[in-house]
Design a protein around this motif. Structure first.
Motif, PDB file in Angstrom:
ATOM      1  N   PHE A 130       0.827  -1.215   0.000  1.00 18.33           N
ATOM      2  CA  PHE A 130       0.000   0.000   0.000  1.00 18.33           C
ATOM      3  C   PHE A 130       0.865   1.270   0.000  1.00 18.33           C
ATOM      4  O   PHE A 130       0.447   2.313   0.505  1.00 18.33           O
ATOM      5  N   HIS A 131       2.065   1.168  -0.588  1.00 20.95           N
ATOM      6  CA  HIS A 131       2.974   2.322  -0.545  1.00 20.95           C
ATOM      7  C   HIS A 131       2.415   3.496  -1.336  1.00 20.95           C
ATOM      8  O   HIS A 131       2.660   4.659  -0.989  1.00 20.95           O
ATOM      9  N   ASN A 132       1.640   3.259  -2.422  1.00 19.93           N
ATOM     10  CA  ASN A 132       1.047   4.369  -3.173  1.00 19.93           C
ATOM     11  C   ASN A 132       0.057   5.154  -2.324  1.00 19.93           C
ATOM     12  O   ASN A 132      -0.027   6.387  -2.410  1.00 19.93           O
ATOM     13  N   LEU A 133      -0.713   4.436  -1.520  1.00 17.41           N
ATOM     14  CA  LEU A 133      -1.687   5.108  -0.654  1.00 17.41           C
ATOM     15  C   LEU A 133      -0.995   5.936   0.415  1.00 17.41           C
ATOM     16  O   LEU A 133      -1.402   7.068   0.701  1.00 17.41           O
ATOM     17  N   TRP A 134       0.070   5.382   1.014  1.00 18.30           N
ATOM     18  CA  TRP A 134       0.755   6.133   2.075  1.00 18.30           C
ATOM     19  C   TRP A 134       1.510   7.329   1.511  1.00 18.30           C
ATOM     20  O   TRP A 134       1.680   8.339   2.201  1.00 18.30           O
ATOM     21  N   ASP A 135       1.976   7.218   0.248  1.00 15.26           N
ATOM     22  CA  ASP A 135       2.670   8.364  -0.347  1.00 15.26           C
ATOM     23  C   ASP A 135       1.748   9.563  -0.541  1.00 15.26           C
ATOM     24  O   ASP A 135       2.187  10.715  -0.475  1.00 15.26           O
ATOM     25  N   LYS A 136       0.469   9.276  -0.795  1.00 16.24           N
ATOM     26  CA  LYS A 136      -0.493  10.379  -0.988  1.00 16.24           C
ATOM     27  C   LYS A 136      -0.973  10.963   0.334  1.00 16.24           C
ATOM     28  O   LYS A 136      -1.562  12.041   0.357  1.00 16.24           O
ATOM     29  N   MET A 137      -0.739  10.253   1.431  1.00 14.73           N
ATOM     30  CA  MET A 137      -1.211  10.727   2.736  1.00 14.73           C
ATOM     31  C   MET A 137      -0.176  11.676   3.337  1.00 14.73           C
ATOM     32  O   MET A 137       0.515  11.355   4.308  1.00 14.73           O
ATOM     33  N   ASP A 138      -0.064  12.859   2.759  1.00 15.91           N
ATOM     34  CA  ASP A 138       0.873  13.851   3.275  1.00 15.91           C
ATOM     35  C   ASP A 138       0.126  14.899   4.089  1.00 15.91           C
ATOM     36  O   ASP A 138      -1.039  14.720   4.462  1.00 15.91           O
ATOM     37  N   GLY A 139       0.785  16.012   4.336  1.00 12.87           N
ATOM     38  CA  GLY A 139       0.177  17.052   5.160  1.00 12.87           C
ATOM     39  C   GLY A 139      -0.970  17.773   4.501  1.00 12.87           C
ATOM     40  O   GLY A 139      -1.723  18.496   5.173  1.00 12.87           O
TER      41      GLY A 139
ATOM     42  N   VAL B 126      -3.614  16.354   3.249  1.00 13.26           N
ATOM     43  CA  VAL B 126      -4.886  15.685   3.526  1.00 13.26           C
ATOM     44  C   VAL B 126      -5.641  16.396   4.652  1.00 13.26           C
ATOM     45  O   VAL B 126      -6.807  16.788   4.477  1.00 13.26           O
ATOM     46  N   PRO B 127      -5.048  16.618   5.836  1.00 16.19           N
ATOM     47  CA  PRO B 127      -5.773  17.415   6.842  1.00 16.19           C
ATOM     48  C   PRO B 127      -5.983  18.868   6.410  1.00 16.19           C
ATOM     49  O   PRO B 127      -6.962  19.497   6.827  1.00 16.19           O
ATOM     50  N   ALA B 128      -5.076  19.373   5.557  1.00 18.12           N
ATOM     51  CA  ALA B 128      -5.278  20.747   5.062  1.00 18.12           C
ATOM     52  C   ALA B 128      -6.516  20.830   4.183  1.00 18.12           C
ATOM     53  O   ALA B 128      -7.259  21.823   4.247  1.00 18.12           O
ATOM     54  N   HIS B 129      -6.748  19.802   3.359  1.00 14.28           N
ATOM     55  CA  HIS B 129      -7.960  19.772   2.530  1.00 14.28           C
ATOM     56  C   HIS B 129      -9.210  19.756   3.407  1.00 14.28           C
ATOM     57  O   HIS B 129     -10.178  20.479   3.149  1.00 14.28           O
ATOM     58  N   PHE B 130      -9.211  18.906   4.424  1.00 20.74           N
ATOM     59  CA  PHE B 130     -10.379  18.821   5.311  1.00 20.74           C
ATOM     60  C   PHE B 130     -10.629  20.144   6.022  1.00 20.74           C
ATOM     61  O   PHE B 130     -11.754  20.663   6.029  1.00 20.74           O
ATOM     62  N   LEU B 131      -9.586  20.714   6.622  1.00 23.91           N
ATOM     63  CA  LEU B 131      -9.751  21.964   7.359  1.00 23.91           C
ATOM     64  C   LEU B 131     -10.139  23.102   6.430  1.00 23.91           C
ATOM     65  O   LEU B 131     -10.976  23.958   6.774  1.00 23.91           O
TER      66      LEU B 131
ATOM     67  N   ASN C 278     -12.816  16.653   1.229  1.00 27.11           N
ATOM     68  CA  ASN C 278     -13.761  17.745   0.995  1.00 27.11           C
ATOM     69  C   ASN C 278     -15.148  17.424   1.519  1.00 27.11           C
ATOM     70  O   ASN C 278     -15.807  18.264   2.150  1.00 27.11           O
ATOM     71  N   GLY C 279     -15.620  16.194   1.247  1.00 26.58           N
ATOM     72  CA  GLY C 279     -16.966  15.832   1.684  1.00 26.58           C
ATOM     73  C   GLY C 279     -17.103  15.834   3.190  1.00 26.58           C
ATOM     74  O   GLY C 279     -18.103  16.331   3.732  1.00 26.58           O
TER      75      GLY C 279
END
Length: 507
Positions: A199-208, A210-215, A267-268
């Motif tokens: 799952f290295h592709n998934l963890w590579d996309k989980m950077d800082g 992701v919480p910035a998008h949510f906030l 976003n959702g």
């Protein structure tokens, strides 16, 4: 209550009285909303209902009260700020030795000029629609908006090389071309070829980011206060990333990164939490009490925490399909939101700033603080043109800043913007614009003409039936009423008698 507070309460009471009298005029049917009078009766009723709701909202805001507790923090302190500023300037002039460093003195002089301007603005600038946590807080961000716009104008008037090298005065690490990170490539969620971490592709996309998008989308929802508009902007930005990935490699992402991680998860979830917060703020009782009048320490702490919530609450009802003016305004708001989002990526690309640089973060913090005020001023200008006859100052500045940022991108890297767009992308955008244009023409022109024609035809068909019904009714009262209607329609007064008696008198 001090003299300034009594004056403030008198002004607010006058506003409430004017809003109440305007609401009474609307209820009596004699209030002009300020919109052009449409011909269909249905649209007139909608506009009248809109004006009623707007006035009732203004009255509800006026009913929010404060006990008038006057503390040290709610005074203007204009003389105190002037005295401290003068003392600082006297110290620099008489007691401090000026260093023989031109670059250092230039930077210090620019910073001192900005600080003096901020001191003036915080104490003397015009207040906006927000008063919590303190009016000076929003005046501060208004002055920061002016300073930021002036900085952008300065960058716009430089050459491309000088503008990029000028960023070294802010941070010596800037001014160097940086490679753009590509989020695409291998899009397998589960990579069987990597035995250590499939799952290295998934963890590579989980950077800082992701919480910035949510906030970010949580705060944007608090600004826009509409689920439909937020989802539309979120989905449209993903389409923009698809369309512009040939210009910026940063836009190249996997399909699940676009639609699952961004739209649905980050976003959702941010939009959902924002709508829940809006529901709580709309139901929260807004009855403020002075801090020193609360007897318990728990109540005092709760009052301090609520100081950072709105003073009153106004529910945004955009109603984009109600009339053409609001529809075009909503389209303009969505366009400016998307342009501001794109400027974030293009500015750091043309000015050679890494995504994690503190200037990128400061720009986002700036838009978080000024965006809410700008949206409230835009909504008041759209919803209440009788009381808000011009666009608010913060909304004007945010629009100017967004346009100036885009002009900097156009000047500094026109080659990237002029890269040929793929033909399939152009087809999709032309189809979308064509559908929007067709729907606008049908909704606000063809549909109104059709409804007006049907209404006119219905009235013409009902008029002979009513006339026959009046003539066929044998009752003397009905005959008298029909005769009176006939005389009224012929334009003759009862004082002149009937048309037969007039003919006899003439003969």
């Amino acid at each position: 209550m001090t003299k300034s507070e009594s004056k403030r309460s008198g002004v607010s009471a006058g506003k409430c009285a004017s809003a109440a009298s305007a609401a009474e005029q609307v209820n009596n049917g004699s209030f002009d909303v300020g919109f052009p009078e449409p011909s269909p009766a249905a649209k007139a009723k909608v506009l009248k209902q809109t004006s009623k709701e707007s006035l009732h909202r203004r009255i509800a805001e006026c009913e929010v009260y404060d006990d008038g507790t006057n503390t040290f923090f709610w005074r203007a302190h204009t003389l105190t700020v002037l005295f401290i500023l003068t003392c600082a300037l006297v110290y620099v002039t008489l007691l401090e030795e000026t260093p023989h460093d031109t670059a250092y003195n230039t930077k210090r002089g620019i910073v001192a000029s900005i600080l003096v301007f901020l001191c003036f603005g915080v104490t003397q600038a015009k207040d906006g629609p927000f008063t919590r946590p303190h009016p000076a807080y929003w005046r501060f961000w208004l002055c920061v908006s002016v300073a930021y716009e002036l900085f952008l104008i300065f960058i716009l008037f430089q050459t491309v090389h000088d503008g990029r090298q000028f960023m070294k005065y802010i941070d010596p690490k800037l001014g160097v071309a940086l490679p753009e990170r590509d989020y695409g490539g291998n899009c397998l969620i589960y990579d069987p070829g990597n035995a250590t971490d499939p799952f290295h592709n998934l963890w590579d996309k989980m950077d800082g980011f992701v919480p910035a998008h949510f906030l970010g989308w949580y705060i944007k929802t608090l600004m826009i206060r509409d689920w439909w508009m937020c989802m539309m902007i979120s989905v449209m930005f993903e389409f923009l990333e698809y369309s512009l990935e040939h210009q910026l490699p940063n836009f190249s992402e996997c399909w699940w990164d676009h639609w699952i991680m961004d739209v649905l998860v980050c976003n959702g979830l941010g939009i959902y939490c924002g709508m829940k917060t809006l529901a709580w703020l709309s139901m929260k009782p807004y009855q403020w009490q002075g801090l020193w009048n609360i007897p318990t320490y728990k109540g005092k702490i709760k009052r301090i925490a609520f100081q950072f919530t709105p003073y009153s609450w106004a529910k945004f009802e955009w109603r984009p399909a109600s009339d053409l003016r609001r529809w075009l305004a909503v389209l303009g708001i969505i366009f400016m939101f998307l342009l501001a989002e794109l400027n974030t990526f293009y500015l750091k690309f043309v000015l050679w700033m890494p995504p994690e640089h503190y200037l990128v973060l400061l720009r986002l913090v700036f838009f978080v603080n000024v965006g809410g005020v700008a949206m409230r001023e835009i909504y008041d200008f759209m919803d209440d043109p009788k009381f808000h006859k011009k666009l608010g100052q913060q909304a004007w500045l945010v629009s100017a800043i967004t346009v100036t940022e885009f002009l900097i991108v156009v000047k500094y890297d026109p080659h990237t913007l002029m890269l040929p767009i793929p033909f399939s992308v152009m087809q999709c955008w032309f189809l979308g614009i064509f559908l929007i244009l067709i729907w606008t023409l049908w909704r606000f022109f063809i549909r109104d003409i059709t409804l007006r024609y049907k209404e006119t035809r219905r009235r013409k068909q009902e008029a002979p039936v009513d006339w026959d019904r009046q003539l066929g009714n044998g009752s003397p009262g009905a005959a008298g009423a029909a005769g009176a209607a006939g005389l009224a329609s012929s334009g003759r007064s009862k004082l002149n008698g009937s048309s037969d008696s007039l003919r006899q008198r003439k003969s």
